[in-house]
Design a protein around this motif. Structure first.
Motif, PDB file in Angstrom:
ATOM      1  N   VAL A   1      33.522  37.250  66.708  1.00 57.90           N
ATOM      2  CA  VAL A   1      34.313  37.719  65.566  1.00 57.90           C
ATOM      3  C   VAL A   1      34.124  36.773  64.383  1.00 57.90           C
ATOM      4  CG1 VAL A   1      36.048  38.907  66.967  1.00 57.90           C
ATOM      5  CG2 VAL A   1      36.436  36.537  66.281  1.00 57.90           C
ATOM      6  N   GLY A   2      34.138  37.351  63.198  1.00 59.88           N
ATOM      7  CA  GLY A   2      33.968  36.546  61.990  1.00 59.88           C
ATOM      8  C   GLY A   2      32.551  36.524  61.441  1.00 59.88           C
ATOM      9  N   ASP A   3      31.670  37.382  61.953  1.00 54.87           N
ATOM     10  CA  ASP A   3      30.277  37.407  61.475  1.00 54.87           C
ATOM     11  C   ASP A   3      30.143  37.889  60.037  1.00 54.87           C
ATOM     12  OD1 ASP A   3      29.078  36.372  63.695  1.00 54.87           O
ATOM     13  OD2 ASP A   3      28.319  38.282  64.460  1.00 54.87           O
ATOM     14  N   GLY A   4      31.145  38.640  59.579  1.00 53.21           N
ATOM     15  CA  GLY A   4      31.112  39.019  58.174  1.00 53.21           C
ATOM     16  C   GLY A   4      31.030  40.508  57.922  1.00 53.21           C
ATOM     17  N   LYS A   5      31.025  40.817  56.639  1.00 50.28           N
ATOM     18  CA  LYS A   5      31.053  42.206  56.174  1.00 50.28           C
ATOM     19  C   LYS A   5      29.988  42.400  55.104  1.00 50.28           C
ATOM     20  CE  LYS A   5      34.887  44.431  57.808  1.00 50.28           C
ATOM     21  NZ  LYS A   5      36.223  43.981  57.505  1.00 50.28           N
ATOM     22  N   ILE A   6      29.581  43.639  54.924  1.00 56.26           N
ATOM     23  CA  ILE A   6      28.664  44.005  53.836  1.00 56.26           C
ATOM     24  C   ILE A   6      29.284  45.155  53.057  1.00 56.26           C
ATOM     25  CG2 ILE A   6      26.327  44.754  53.205  1.00 56.26           C
ATOM     26  CD1 ILE A   6      25.391  43.774  55.967  1.00 56.26           C
TER      27      ILE A   6
ATOM     28  N   ILE B   1      40.651  39.944  53.454  1.00 51.85           N
ATOM     29  CA  ILE B   1      40.575  39.560  52.039  1.00 51.85           C
ATOM     30  C   ILE B   1      39.646  38.362  51.852  1.00 51.85           C
ATOM     31  CG2 ILE B   1      42.905  40.420  51.575  1.00 51.85           C
ATOM     32  CD1 ILE B   1      43.966  37.687  51.434  1.00 51.85           C
ATOM     33  N   THR B   2      39.088  38.280  50.657  1.00 53.77           N
ATOM     34  CA  THR B   2      38.184  37.183  50.295  1.00 53.77           C
ATOM     35  C   THR B   2      38.694  36.531  49.019  1.00 53.77           C
ATOM     36  OG1 THR B   2      36.288  38.300  51.293  1.00 53.77           O
ATOM     37  CG2 THR B   2      35.789  36.616  49.660  1.00 53.77           C
ATOM     38  N   LEU B   3      38.799  35.207  49.033  1.00 54.37           N
ATOM     39  CA  LEU B   3      39.307  34.461  47.878  1.00 54.37           C
ATOM     40  C   LEU B   3      38.214  33.627  47.249  1.00 54.37           C
ATOM     41  CD1 LEU B   3      42.585  32.810  49.296  1.00 54.37           C
ATOM     42  CD2 LEU B   3      42.258  35.125  48.420  1.00 54.37           C
TER      43      LEU B   3
ATOM     44  N   MET C   1      39.503  42.631  48.014  1.00 55.89           N
ATOM     45  CA  MET C   1      39.727  43.336  49.278  1.00 55.89           C
ATOM     46  C   MET C   1      39.147  44.735  49.229  1.00 55.89           C
ATOM     47  SD  MET C   1      43.685  43.329  48.364  1.00 55.89           S
ATOM     48  CE  MET C   1      43.222  42.254  46.990  1.00 55.89           C
ATOM     49  N   ALA C   2      38.411  45.075  50.263  1.00 58.97           N
ATOM     50  CA  ALA C   2      37.886  46.430  50.448  1.00 58.97           C
ATOM     51  C   ALA C   2      38.920  47.207  51.238  1.00 58.97           C
ATOM     52  CB  ALA C   2      36.571  46.368  51.230  1.00 58.97           C
ATOM     53  N   LEU C   3      39.249  48.402  50.747  1.00 61.33           N
ATOM     54  CA  LEU C   3      40.344  49.173  51.319  1.00 61.33           C
ATOM     55  C   LEU C   3      39.972  50.636  51.413  1.00 61.33           C
ATOM     56  CD1 LEU C   3      43.149  47.803  48.978  1.00 61.33           C
ATOM     57  CD2 LEU C   3      42.843  47.191  51.376  1.00 61.33           C
TER      58      LEU C   3
ATOM     59  N   ILE D   1      29.392  43.320  60.306  1.00 62.99           N
ATOM     60  CA  ILE D   1      28.109  42.768  60.769  1.00 62.99           C
ATOM     61  C   ILE D   1      28.073  42.628  62.294  1.00 62.99           C
ATOM     62  CG2 ILE D   1      26.650  40.691  60.730  1.00 62.99           C
ATOM     63  CD1 ILE D   1      27.391  40.394  57.734  1.00 62.99           C
ATOM     64  N   ARG D   2      29.168  42.168  62.908  1.00 57.37           N
ATOM     65  CA  ARG D   2      29.178  41.939  64.351  1.00 57.37           C
ATOM     66  C   ARG D   2      28.863  43.191  65.160  1.00 57.37           C
ATOM     67  NH1 ARG D   2      33.304  42.593  68.075  1.00 57.37           N
ATOM     68  NH2 ARG D   2      34.808  42.893  66.388  1.00 57.37           N
ATOM     69  N   THR D   3      29.440  44.331  64.764  1.00 53.28           N
ATOM     70  CA  THR D   3      29.342  45.540  65.576  1.00 53.28           C
ATOM     71  C   THR D   3      28.426  46.610  64.989  1.00 53.28           C
ATOM     72  OG1 THR D   3      31.202  46.504  64.375  1.00 53.28           O
ATOM     73  CG2 THR D   3      31.718  45.270  66.393  1.00 53.28           C
TER      74      THR D   3
HETATM   75  N1  LIG Z   1      38.364  44.357  53.992  1.00 57.18           N
HETATM   76  C1  LIG Z   1      37.851  43.226  53.484  1.00 57.18           C
HETATM   77  N2  LIG Z   1      37.846  43.025  52.157  1.00 57.18           N
HETATM   78  C2  LIG Z   1      37.332  41.918  51.599  1.00 57.18           C
HETATM   79  N3  LIG Z   1      36.787  40.927  52.321  1.00 57.18           N
HETATM   80  C3  LIG Z   1      36.764  41.069  53.654  1.00 57.18           C
HETATM   81  C4  LIG Z   1      37.292  42.199  54.309  1.00 57.18           C
HETATM   82  N4  LIG Z   1      37.123  42.049  55.653  1.00 57.18           N
HETATM   83  C5  LIG Z   1      36.497  40.880  55.804  1.00 57.18           C
HETATM   84  N5  LIG Z   1      36.267  40.276  54.624  1.00 57.18           N
HETATM   85  C6  LIG Z   1      35.597  38.995  54.382  1.00 57.18           C
HETATM   86  O1  LIG Z   1      34.597  38.820  55.367  1.00 57.18           O
HETATM   87  C7  LIG Z   1      34.850  37.624  56.094  1.00 57.18           C
HETATM   88  C8  LIG Z   1      34.443  37.827  57.506  1.00 57.18           C
HETATM   89  O2  LIG Z   1      35.203  38.889  58.030  1.00 57.18           O
HETATM   90  P1  LIG Z   1      35.149  39.249  59.568  1.00 57.18           P
HETATM   91  O3  LIG Z   1      33.734  39.103  60.013  1.00 57.18           O
HETATM   92  O4  LIG Z   1      36.189  38.464  60.294  1.00 57.18           O
HETATM   93  O5  LIG Z   1      35.519  40.784  59.484  1.00 57.18           O
HETATM   94  P2  LIG Z   1      36.248  41.603  60.635  1.00 57.18           P
HETATM   95  O6  LIG Z   1      36.373  43.008  60.136  1.00 57.18           O
HETATM   96  O7  LIG Z   1      37.499  40.872  61.041  1.00 57.18           O
HETATM   97  O8  LIG Z   1      35.158  41.610  61.806  1.00 57.18           O
HETATM   98  P3  LIG Z   1      35.235  40.888  63.235  1.00 57.18           P
HETATM   99  O9  LIG Z   1      36.092  41.770  64.084  1.00 57.18           O
HETATM  100  O10 LIG Z   1      33.817  40.830  63.686  1.00 57.18           O
HETATM  101  O11 LIG Z   1      35.840  39.523  62.999  1.00 57.18           O
HETATM  102  C9  LIG Z   1      36.320  37.345  55.901  1.00 57.18           C
HETATM  103  O12 LIG Z   1      36.587  35.948  56.054  1.00 57.18           O
HETATM  104  C10 LIG Z   1      36.552  37.813  54.495  1.00 57.18           C
HETATM  105  O13 LIG Z   1      36.090  36.825  53.570  1.00 57.18           O
END
Ligand SMILES: Nc1ncnc2c1ncn2[C@@H]1O[C@H](COP(=O)(O)OP(=O)(O)OP(=O)(O)O)[C@@H](O)[C@H]1O
Ligand SMILES: Nc1ncnc2c1ncn2[C@@H]1O[C@H](COP(=O)(O)OP(=O)(O)OP(=O)(O)O)[C@@H](O)[C@H]1O
Ligand SMILES: Nc1ncnc2c1ncn2[C@@H]1O[C@H](COP(=O)(O)OP(=O)(O)OP(=O)(O)O)[C@@H](O)[C@H]1O
Ligand SMILES: [Mg+2]
Ligand SMILES: [Mg+2]
Ligand SMILES: [Mg+2]
Lengths: 133, 133, 133
Positions: free
Chosen positions: B96-101, C38-40, C73-75, C112-114
């Motif tokens: 978990v925490g690999d990121g988003k696109i 969320i991303t800061l 934040m993506a919503l 990215i993870r899944t």
């Molecule tokens: N909905 C979102 N909007 C904006 N930024 C996001 C969002 N989700 C994740 N991020 C950003 O991406 C980073 C990594 O997110 P993360 O990989 O934990 O996503 P996740 O959906 O929780 O997936 P996983 O279940 O693999 O952890 C977060 O620390 C944050 O900065």
């Protein structure tokens, strides 16, 4: 455009990535053009150059990331070309690496203090009207 | 798409938020896929997890903000999937925490040095043509 | 909306620029409203005020850039108004400089993870369903 807004009310988000040493000139050019609501952040970047590659202990690495400054501004549409011209005027040196400008759609804007929306939220409180010069 | 551009000329802004320790691999994967115009910034973030809450002196706080790196790239549309594949290849650990696109529309691009626009502004000067591999 | 998605699956990118001293309250308001991805990033900015100009050794400079924090934040669309209300609740002091909120279209999201896409990628793994309160 969206939500029943009139076409003339369209808004855009303009993002420029420029040299740090040109930020002051870009700010002044924007300000003189009537644009003063802006957000800056420090970034680092690489332009389109492909050939800059190095082999270091067998690792292929992309080099030459440079410090840049990103300048972001939400604008009503008539100000987009005004902003682009001001940014180019302030940022251009003629050497590679002068930067890029990106224009994206923007659907809603809110001023948190007042709850004003969209173009009303983009008009400074101290001004009654402001038109592109 | 907008302003009378042909459909094939559509552009997108792709933003990835990844682990700092994976940035080098992501850069290399992008570079090998022919994508080298990119902008990086340091951010901090929290994924979708809801349950991570703590009470500290009576205050309910959201914890576990982690340092991440945001990688932004403007691309012509045929490169979007190429970029997504490269980012996943470089960034995925399986934890978990690999990121988003995120993929967003992009209406205009300018190269400040030359005044070139849109897909011409996205083509590196050192290349005559570049097609997705 | 795009790529054959249903209208109910539309997604938005919401960006707020707020006072650093209000970030904790904004985070908590978002979290309590069910928004935790969320991303800061640290930014600096200037609001729409035009008159703040100084002459320093003959140079016209735009002053009063203040440290701000950008919260992105993506919503999925039903959460947009929820987010705006939470941000305003956490960020508003009533004084000038409380900040702005921007809403932009968002076409694709990937975890990215899944490899999950779009609204599936926006749903936290630990939850089965989450609806706006
Ligand atoms: N909905 C979102 N909007 C904006 N930024 C996001 C969002 N989700 C994740 N991020 C950003 O991406 C980073 C990594 O997110 P993360 O990989 O934990 O996503 P996740 O959906 O929780 O997936 P996983 O279940 O693999 O952890 C977060 O620390 C944050 O900065
Ligand atoms: N396609 C792109 N996507 C995202 N950011 C970009 C892109 N191209 C350039 N940038 C950002 O803009 C900065 C400046 O780019 P640069 O001016 O070198 O662009 P360029 O297209 O290589 O033009 P030039 O040929 O004048 O160097 C880069 O360091 C990077 O941060
Ligand atoms: N049009 C804009 N485009 C991009 N960023 C903006 C814009 N307006 C404001 N910001 C960002 O938001 C921050 C806070 O702005 P601010 O709250 O002063 O907006 P304002 O419209 O001047 O409202 P107020 O009258 O309440 O001061 C600024 O420092 C800047 O980073
Ligand atoms: Mg370059
Ligand atoms: Mg997560
Ligand atoms: Mg202000």
């Amino acid at each position: 455009m969206h939500f029943g807004r009139k076409k003339g009310d369209a808004m855009k988000l303009v993002t420029a990535v420029v040299r740090p040493e040109r930020v002051q000139q870009v700010k002044e050019a924007l300000f003189q053009a009537g644009i003063s609501g802006i957000t800056l952040s420090r970034v680092s970047g690489h332009g389109g150059e492909q050939e800059i590659v190095e082999h270091y202990r067998g690792t292929r690495v992309m080099v030459e990331f440079r410090d840049k400054v990103e300048i972001r501004m939400a604008l009503s549409e008539p100000f987009v070309q005004v902003a682009i011209d001001a940014i180019c005027k302030g940022a251009r040196t003629g050497e590679v690496g002068d930067g890029k400008i990106f224009v994206q759609p923007l659907e809603q804007v809110y001023r948190i203090r007042t709850g004003e929306r969209d173009t009303a939220a983009l008009t400074p409180v101290t001004e009654t009207k402001l038109t592109p010069v």
